[in-house]
Design a protein around this motif. Structure first.
Motif, PDB file in Angstrom:
ATOM      1  N   GLN A 290    -103.461   5.423 -73.116  1.00 31.37           N
ATOM      2  CA  GLN A 290    -102.316   5.031 -73.937  1.00 31.37           C
ATOM      3  C   GLN A 290    -101.923   6.096 -74.959  1.00 31.37           C
ATOM      4  N   GLY A 291    -102.901   6.823 -75.484  1.00 29.47           N
ATOM      5  CA  GLY A 291    -102.591   7.891 -76.424  1.00 29.47           C
ATOM      6  C   GLY A 291    -101.741   8.979 -75.789  1.00 29.47           C
ATOM      7  N   ALA A 292    -102.081   9.332 -74.558  1.00 28.85           N
ATOM      8  CA  ALA A 292    -101.343  10.374 -73.843  1.00 28.85           C
ATOM      9  C   ALA A 292     -99.954   9.911 -73.424  1.00 28.85           C
ATOM     10  N   TRP A 293     -99.799   8.606 -73.218  1.00 28.67           N
ATOM     11  CA  TRP A 293     -98.525   8.073 -72.747  1.00 28.67           C
ATOM     12  C   TRP A 293     -97.587   7.659 -73.882  1.00 28.67           C
ATOM     13  N   GLY A 294     -98.075   7.617 -75.130  1.00 29.05           N
ATOM     14  CA  GLY A 294     -97.280   7.096 -76.246  1.00 29.05           C
ATOM     15  C   GLY A 294     -95.900   7.715 -76.389  1.00 29.05           C
ATOM     16  N   ALA A 295     -95.820   9.034 -76.499  1.00 26.99           N
ATOM     17  CA  ALA A 295     -94.524   9.703 -76.681  1.00 26.99           C
ATOM     18  C   ALA A 295     -93.656   9.566 -75.435  1.00 26.99           C
ATOM     19  N   ILE A 296     -94.291   9.524 -74.291  1.00 29.85           N
ATOM     20  CA  ILE A 296     -93.539   9.373 -73.048  1.00 29.85           C
ATOM     21  C   ILE A 296     -92.917   7.987 -72.980  1.00 29.85           C
ATOM     22  N   LEU A 297     -93.708   6.972 -73.304  1.00 31.86           N
ATOM     23  CA  LEU A 297     -93.208   5.595 -73.254  1.00 31.86           C
ATOM     24  C   LEU A 297     -92.084   5.361 -74.255  1.00 31.86           C
ATOM     25  N   ALA A 298     -92.111   6.084 -75.357  1.00 37.59           N
ATOM     26  CA  ALA A 298     -91.070   5.933 -76.370  1.00 37.59           C
ATOM     27  C   ALA A 298     -89.695   6.347 -75.834  1.00 37.59           C
ATOM     28  N   GLN A 299     -89.666   7.121 -74.759  1.00 36.23           N
ATOM     29  CA  GLN A 299     -88.393   7.543 -74.159  1.00 36.23           C
ATOM     30  C   GLN A 299     -87.705   6.412 -73.402  1.00 36.23           C
ATOM     31  N   GLY A 300     -88.447   5.391 -73.053  1.00 35.74           N
ATOM     32  CA  GLY A 300     -87.895   4.263 -72.311  1.00 35.74           C
ATOM     33  C   GLY A 300     -88.072   4.421 -70.812  1.00 35.74           C
ATOM     34  N   LYS A 301     -88.130   3.283 -70.161  1.00 34.36           N
ATOM     35  CA  LYS A 301     -88.417   3.257 -68.726  1.00 34.36           C
ATOM     36  C   LYS A 301     -87.371   4.015 -67.916  1.00 34.36           C
ATOM     37  N   GLN A 302     -86.106   3.877 -68.257  1.00 33.94           N
ATOM     38  CA  GLN A 302     -85.049   4.549 -67.500  1.00 33.94           C
ATOM     39  C   GLN A 302     -85.227   6.063 -67.526  1.00 33.94           C
ATOM     40  N   GLN A 303     -85.507   6.627 -68.700  1.00 33.92           N
ATOM     41  CA  GLN A 303     -85.691   8.071 -68.818  1.00 33.92           C
ATOM     42  C   GLN A 303     -86.951   8.530 -68.086  1.00 33.92           C
TER      43      GLN A 303
ATOM     44  N   GLU B   4     -88.106   3.799 -53.850  1.00 33.14           N
ATOM     45  CA  GLU B   4     -87.837   3.555 -55.274  1.00 33.14           C
ATOM     46  C   GLU B   4     -88.819   2.529 -55.836  1.00 33.14           C
ATOM     47  N   ASP B   5     -89.067   1.458 -55.091  1.00 36.99           N
ATOM     48  CA  ASP B   5     -90.027   0.447 -55.536  1.00 36.99           C
ATOM     49  C   ASP B   5     -91.434   1.031 -55.669  1.00 36.99           C
ATOM     50  N   ASP B   6     -91.806   1.905 -54.736  1.00 38.19           N
ATOM     51  CA  ASP B   6     -93.116   2.561 -54.828  1.00 38.19           C
ATOM     52  C   ASP B   6     -93.213   3.370 -56.112  1.00 38.19           C
ATOM     53  N   LEU B   7     -92.185   4.158 -56.403  1.00 34.01           N
ATOM     54  CA  LEU B   7     -92.212   5.008 -57.593  1.00 34.01           C
ATOM     55  C   LEU B   7     -92.326   4.180 -58.871  1.00 34.01           C
ATOM     56  N   ILE B   8     -91.624   3.062 -58.915  1.00 35.14           N
ATOM     57  CA  ILE B   8     -91.701   2.181 -60.089  1.00 35.14           C
ATOM     58  C   ILE B   8     -93.108   1.602 -60.207  1.00 35.14           C
ATOM     59  N   THR B   9     -93.630   1.066 -59.118  1.00 36.31           N
ATOM     60  CA  THR B   9     -94.967   0.472 -59.139  1.00 36.31           C
ATOM     61  C   THR B   9     -96.021   1.499 -59.508  1.00 36.31           C
ATOM     62  N   LEU B  10     -95.950   2.681 -58.903  1.00 34.77           N
ATOM     63  CA  LEU B  10     -96.942   3.715 -59.183  1.00 34.77           C
ATOM     64  C   LEU B  10     -96.853   4.185 -60.628  1.00 34.77           C
ATOM     65  N   SER B  11     -95.650   4.294 -61.161  1.00 34.91           N
ATOM     66  CA  SER B  11     -95.473   4.684 -62.567  1.00 34.91           C
ATOM     67  C   SER B  11     -96.060   3.635 -63.502  1.00 34.91           C
ATOM     68  N   GLU B  12     -95.867   2.367 -63.159  1.00 37.16           N
ATOM     69  CA  GLU B  12     -96.428   1.286 -63.978  1.00 37.16           C
ATOM     70  C   GLU B  12     -97.954   1.298 -63.917  1.00 37.16           C
ATOM     71  N   ILE B  13     -98.509   1.631 -62.771  1.00 37.49           N
ATOM     72  CA  ILE B  13     -99.965   1.724 -62.659  1.00 37.49           C
ATOM     73  C   ILE B  13    -100.474   2.864 -63.541  1.00 37.49           C
ATOM     74  N   LEU B  14     -99.829   4.008 -63.464  1.00 36.10           N
ATOM     75  CA  LEU B  14    -100.272   5.179 -64.223  1.00 36.10           C
ATOM     76  C   LEU B  14    -100.186   4.967 -65.726  1.00 36.10           C
ATOM     77  N   ALA B  15     -99.059   4.431 -66.177  1.00 34.75           N
ATOM     78  CA  ALA B  15     -98.833   4.284 -67.620  1.00 34.75           C
ATOM     79  C   ALA B  15     -99.441   2.998 -68.163  1.00 34.75           C
ATOM     80  N   GLY B  16     -99.762   2.057 -67.308  1.00 33.76           N
ATOM     81  CA  GLY B  16    -100.316   0.779 -67.748  1.00 33.76           C
ATOM     82  C   GLY B  16     -99.202  -0.203 -68.063  1.00 33.76           C
ATOM     83  N   GLU B  17     -99.581  -1.341 -68.602  1.00 37.16           N
ATOM     84  CA  GLU B  17     -98.614  -2.395 -68.890  1.00 37.16           C
ATOM     85  C   GLU B  17     -97.510  -1.933 -69.832  1.00 37.16           C
ATOM     86  N   ALA B  18     -97.788  -0.946 -70.644  1.00 41.27           N
ATOM     87  CA  ALA B  18     -96.816  -0.507 -71.638  1.00 41.27           C
ATOM     88  C   ALA B  18     -95.511  -0.059 -70.999  1.00 41.27           C
ATOM     89  N   LEU B  19     -95.542   0.484 -69.792  1.00 36.52           N
ATOM     90  CA  LEU B  19     -94.305   0.915 -69.147  1.00 36.52           C
ATOM     91  C   LEU B  19     -93.436  -0.285 -68.803  1.00 36.52           C
TER      92      LEU B  19
END
Length: 105
Positions: free
Chosen positions: A49-62, A85-100
């Protein structure tokens, strides 16, 4: 590989995320985790979560724009030409965790 899939499914089952398909877990393993499981690549590590904080602040669309177009060392689609597209969304959510899933749009 099956052990890795079991570990990932176990972790995801407690996070409230919908379970990814076995195909998506394979895509995660052969594509995403090549960088997102290695602290030496400069990519944010899966679930950190520390590594993803600034990234998540950009918002899911970005974030999804960066996934599709690539950013810095990450190639377009993260080298996953087999991902939908669904794979990319799911995989991104797995990587970033629930926060995405909860990130602003």
């Amino acid at each position: 590989m099956r052990l890795l899939i079991f570990v990932l499914l176990s972790a995801l089952s407690t996070s409230g995320q919908a379970a990814p398909t076995e195909r998506q877990l394979t895509l995660l393993t052969v594509n995403c985790l090549q960088c997102h499981a290695n602290v030496h690549t400069g990519a944010p590590v899966m679930g950190d979560q520390g590594a993803w904080g600034a990234i998540l602040a950009q918002g899911k669309q970005q974030i999804m724009t960066h996934v599709v177009e690539g950013l810095r060392g990450m190639p377009p689609l993260g080298y996953c030409s087999a991902c939908s597209e669904d794979d990319l969304i799911t995989l991104s959510e797995i990587l970033a965790g629930e926060a995405l899933q909860e990130a602003p749009r």
